[in-house]
Scaffold this motif. Structure first.
Motif, PDB file in Angstrom:
ATOM      1  N   SER A 189       4.767  93.396  49.085  1.00  0.00           N
ATOM      2  CA  SER A 189       3.873  92.242  49.125  1.00  0.00           C
ATOM      3  C   SER A 189       4.600  91.008  49.657  1.00  0.00           C
ATOM      4  O   SER A 189       4.072  90.285  50.510  1.00  0.00           O
ATOM      5  CB  SER A 189       3.314  91.961  47.718  1.00  0.00           C
ATOM      6  N   GLY A 190       5.804  90.794  49.168  1.00  0.00           N
ATOM      7  CA  GLY A 190       6.599  89.651  49.638  1.00  0.00           C
ATOM      8  C   GLY A 190       6.928  89.738  51.110  1.00  0.00           C
ATOM      9  O   GLY A 190       6.892  88.727  51.826  1.00  0.00           O
ATOM     10  N   SER A 191       7.241  90.935  51.587  1.00  0.00           N
ATOM     11  CA  SER A 191       7.558  91.078  53.018  1.00  0.00           C
ATOM     12  C   SER A 191       6.335  90.792  53.876  1.00  0.00           C
ATOM     13  O   SER A 191       6.450  90.225  54.967  1.00  0.00           O
ATOM     14  CB  SER A 191       8.127  92.467  53.313  1.00  0.00           C
ATOM     15  N   MET A 192       5.163  91.156  53.386  1.00  0.00           N
ATOM     16  CA  MET A 192       3.948  90.884  54.153  1.00  0.00           C
ATOM     17  C   MET A 192       3.558  89.408  54.074  1.00  0.00           C
ATOM     18  O   MET A 192       3.013  88.852  55.034  1.00  0.00           O
ATOM     19  CB  MET A 192       2.801  91.769  53.665  1.00  0.00           C
ATOM     20  N   ALA A 243       5.769  87.914  56.621  1.00  0.00           N
ATOM     21  CA  ALA A 243       5.242  88.208  57.955  1.00  0.00           C
ATOM     22  C   ALA A 243       4.068  87.300  58.291  1.00  0.00           C
ATOM     23  O   ALA A 243       3.956  86.790  59.413  1.00  0.00           O
ATOM     24  CB  ALA A 243       4.817  89.678  58.050  1.00  0.00           C
ATOM     25  N   TYR A 244       3.191  87.089  57.320  1.00  0.00           N
ATOM     26  CA  TYR A 244       2.025  86.256  57.596  1.00  0.00           C
ATOM     27  C   TYR A 244       2.439  84.813  57.881  1.00  0.00           C
ATOM     28  O   TYR A 244       2.040  84.225  58.882  1.00  0.00           O
ATOM     29  CB  TYR A 244       1.016  86.292  56.436  1.00  0.00           C
ATOM     30  N   PHE A 245       3.229  84.231  56.987  1.00  0.00           N
ATOM     31  CA  PHE A 245       3.528  82.809  57.116  1.00  0.00           C
ATOM     32  C   PHE A 245       4.543  82.491  58.208  1.00  0.00           C
ATOM     33  O   PHE A 245       4.492  81.406  58.789  1.00  0.00           O
ATOM     34  CB  PHE A 245       3.997  82.239  55.774  1.00  0.00           C
ATOM     35  N   VAL A 246       5.448  83.401  58.522  1.00  0.00           N
ATOM     36  CA  VAL A 246       6.458  83.125  59.540  1.00  0.00           C
ATOM     37  C   VAL A 246       6.018  83.581  60.925  1.00  0.00           C
ATOM     38  O   VAL A 246       6.245  82.886  61.917  1.00  0.00           O
ATOM     39  CB  VAL A 246       7.810  83.770  59.148  1.00  0.00           C
ATOM     40  N   VAL A 247       5.370  84.742  61.005  1.00  0.00           N
ATOM     41  CA  VAL A 247       5.014  85.298  62.311  1.00  0.00           C
ATOM     42  C   VAL A 247       3.611  84.866  62.742  1.00  0.00           C
ATOM     43  O   VAL A 247       3.416  84.441  63.874  1.00  0.00           O
ATOM     44  CB  VAL A 247       5.117  86.846  62.287  1.00  0.00           C
ATOM     45  N   HIS A 248       2.630  84.956  61.858  1.00  0.00           N
ATOM     46  CA  HIS A 248       1.233  84.758  62.258  1.00  0.00           C
ATOM     47  C   HIS A 248       0.723  83.341  62.045  1.00  0.00           C
ATOM     48  O   HIS A 248       0.074  82.781  62.924  1.00  0.00           O
ATOM     49  CB  HIS A 248       0.329  85.745  61.504  1.00  0.00           C
ATOM     50  N   ASP A 251      -2.061  79.955  64.122  1.00  0.00           N
ATOM     51  CA  ASP A 251      -3.345  79.429  63.671  1.00  0.00           C
ATOM     52  C   ASP A 251      -3.427  79.665  62.171  1.00  0.00           C
ATOM     53  O   ASP A 251      -2.756  80.553  61.649  1.00  0.00           O
ATOM     54  CB  ASP A 251      -4.508  80.131  64.385  1.00  0.00           C
ATOM     55  N   LEU A 252      -4.246  78.928  61.474  1.00  0.00           N
ATOM     56  CA  LEU A 252      -4.339  79.067  60.023  1.00  0.00           C
ATOM     57  C   LEU A 252      -5.092  80.328  59.602  1.00  0.00           C
ATOM     58  O   LEU A 252      -4.679  81.020  58.682  1.00  0.00           O
ATOM     59  CB  LEU A 252      -5.017  77.830  59.420  1.00  0.00           C
ATOM     60  N   LEU A 253      -6.170  80.644  60.290  1.00  0.00           N
ATOM     61  CA  LEU A 253      -7.017  81.757  59.871  1.00  0.00           C
ATOM     62  C   LEU A 253      -6.505  83.098  60.396  1.00  0.00           C
ATOM     63  O   LEU A 253      -6.150  83.217  61.572  1.00  0.00           O
ATOM     64  CB  LEU A 253      -8.449  81.533  60.359  1.00  0.00           C
ATOM     65  N   PRO A 254      -6.484  84.126  59.543  1.00  0.00           N
ATOM     66  CA  PRO A 254      -6.013  85.449  59.969  1.00  0.00           C
ATOM     67  C   PRO A 254      -6.790  86.029  61.146  1.00  0.00           C
ATOM     68  O   PRO A 254      -6.216  86.718  61.982  1.00  0.00           O
ATOM     69  CB  PRO A 254      -6.192  86.323  58.727  1.00  0.00           C
ATOM     70  N   LEU A 255      -8.070  85.746  61.227  1.00  0.00           N
ATOM     71  CA  LEU A 255      -8.863  86.267  62.340  1.00  0.00           C
ATOM     72  C   LEU A 255      -8.423  85.695  63.683  1.00  0.00           C
ATOM     73  O   LEU A 255      -8.606  86.313  64.719  1.00  0.00           O
ATOM     74  CB  LEU A 255     -10.347  85.975  62.125  1.00  0.00           C
ATOM     75  N   ARG A 256      -7.834  84.527  63.654  1.00  0.00           N
ATOM     76  CA  ARG A 256      -7.424  83.879  64.898  1.00  0.00           C
ATOM     77  C   ARG A 256      -5.940  84.056  65.203  1.00  0.00           C
ATOM     78  O   ARG A 256      -5.518  83.856  66.324  1.00  0.00           O
ATOM     79  CB  ARG A 256      -7.772  82.404  64.836  1.00  0.00           C
ATOM     80  N   ASN A 257      -5.130  84.408  64.185  1.00  0.00           N
ATOM     81  CA  ASN A 257      -3.689  84.521  64.434  1.00  0.00           C
ATOM     82  C   ASN A 257      -3.178  85.963  64.412  1.00  0.00           C
ATOM     83  O   ASN A 257      -1.984  86.196  64.531  1.00  0.00           O
ATOM     84  CB  ASN A 257      -2.903  83.656  63.445  1.00  0.00           C
ATOM     85  N   GLY A 258      -4.071  86.930  64.237  1.00  0.00           N
ATOM     86  CA  GLY A 258      -3.664  88.334  64.238  1.00  0.00           C
ATOM     87  C   GLY A 258      -3.003  88.791  62.948  1.00  0.00           C
ATOM     88  O   GLY A 258      -2.376  89.849  62.925  1.00  0.00           O
ATOM     89  N   GLY A 259      -3.153  88.043  61.888  1.00  0.00           N
ATOM     90  CA  GLY A 259      -2.472  88.363  60.642  1.00  0.00           C
ATOM     91  C   GLY A 259      -3.320  89.057  59.592  1.00  0.00           C
ATOM     92  O   GLY A 259      -2.943  89.087  58.426  1.00  0.00           O
ATOM     93  N   GLU A 260      -4.459  89.651  60.002  1.00  0.00           N
ATOM     94  CA  GLU A 260      -5.325  90.298  59.015  1.00  0.00           C
ATOM     95  C   GLU A 260      -4.599  91.404  58.269  1.00  0.00           C
ATOM     96  O   GLU A 260      -4.686  91.497  57.043  1.00  0.00           O
ATOM     97  CB  GLU A 260      -6.579  90.914  59.661  1.00  0.00           C
ATOM     98  N   LEU A 261      -3.872  92.239  58.998  1.00  0.00           N
ATOM     99  CA  LEU A 261      -3.188  93.368  58.378  1.00  0.00           C
ATOM    100  C   LEU A 261      -2.108  92.890  57.415  1.00  0.00           C
ATOM    101  O   LEU A 261      -1.965  93.435  56.310  1.00  0.00           O
ATOM    102  CB  LEU A 261      -2.578  94.261  59.463  1.00  0.00           C
ATOM    103  N   SER A 262      -1.358  91.872  57.795  1.00  0.00           N
ATOM    104  CA  SER A 262      -0.333  91.322  56.904  1.00  0.00           C
ATOM    105  C   SER A 262      -0.964  90.775  55.632  1.00  0.00           C
ATOM    106  O   SER A 262      -0.463  91.011  54.532  1.00  0.00           O
ATOM    107  CB  SER A 262       0.450  90.211  57.599  1.00  0.00           C
ATOM    108  N   ALA A 263      -2.056  90.046  55.765  1.00  0.00           N
ATOM    109  CA  ALA A 263      -2.729  89.477  54.597  1.00  0.00           C
ATOM    110  C   ALA A 263      -3.298  90.571  53.695  1.00  0.00           C
ATOM    111  O   ALA A 263      -3.148  90.526  52.469  1.00  0.00           O
ATOM    112  CB  ALA A 263      -3.839  88.519  55.039  1.00  0.00           C
ATOM    113  N   LEU A 264      -3.933  91.576  54.288  1.00  0.00           N
ATOM    114  CA  LEU A 264      -4.499  92.667  53.500  1.00  0.00           C
ATOM    115  C   LEU A 264      -3.420  93.462  52.769  1.00  0.00           C
ATOM    116  O   LEU A 264      -3.563  93.780  51.580  1.00  0.00           O
ATOM    117  CB  LEU A 264      -5.323  93.597  54.387  1.00  0.00           C
TER     118      LEU A 264
END
Length: 149
Positions: free
Chosen positions: A79-82, A85-90, A94-107
């Motif tokens: 969970s911490g690694s994801m 990944a979300y906050f550093v990479v995606h 952009d803030l929203l996962p749908l716009r920054n490609g971070g849906e998988l990391s958030a899920l």
């Protein structure tokens, strides 16, 4: 419907599916299987920061969560690694996962946090090991005798 009776097996199935998907991500990046890393199509070079280390966490923690072994610590690390990944990479894109490609990391982040909080469910090696420890006979402790000379 008997919800308490279904809770343990349902949580186990959720854990197994999430662990399997995470393990597959690790296999693609560490060994280049199933088409390789999504960015390059190959395995990530050994020791590359942070990609190879993240892939190693995906492989090891995913397999542990899949098996239900050391489930809570493995899920917490995953969970911490994801979250990283979300906050550093995606998130910088952009803030929203749908716009920054971070849906998988958030899920994955929230799914593993759920597993860490609720435990492995009924079907896990952690439970089997706990039962074996509980059934094991207690070890006799022999007190040392004092020698008088």
């Amino acid at each position: 419907m008997n919800v308490p009776r279904l809770g343990g097996p349902t949580l186990s199935l959720f854990r197994i599916v999430i662990g399997l998907l995470f393990t597959l991500h690790g296999l693609t990046s560490v060994f280049g299987l199933f088409g390789g890393n999504p960015m390059t199509g190959e395995a990530i070079a050994l020791g590359t920061w942070p990609g190879w280390w993240a892939a190693l966490i995906q492989l090891v923690c995913g397999a542990l969560v899949l098996a239900g072994l050391f489930t809570r610590p493995a899920a917490l690390l995953a969970s911490g690694s994801m979250a990283y990944a979300y906050f550093v990479v995606h998130q910088p894109d952009d803030l929203l996962p749908l716009r920054n490609g971070g849906e998988l990391s958030a899920l994955f982040c929230w799914s593993f946090l759920l597993v860490a909080a609720l435990g492995p469910g009924a079907w896990a090696l952690d439970n089997l090991l706990a039962r074996r420890r509980a059934d094991a006979p207690p070890v006799a402790v022999v007190e040392p005798t004092s020698m008088v000379v």
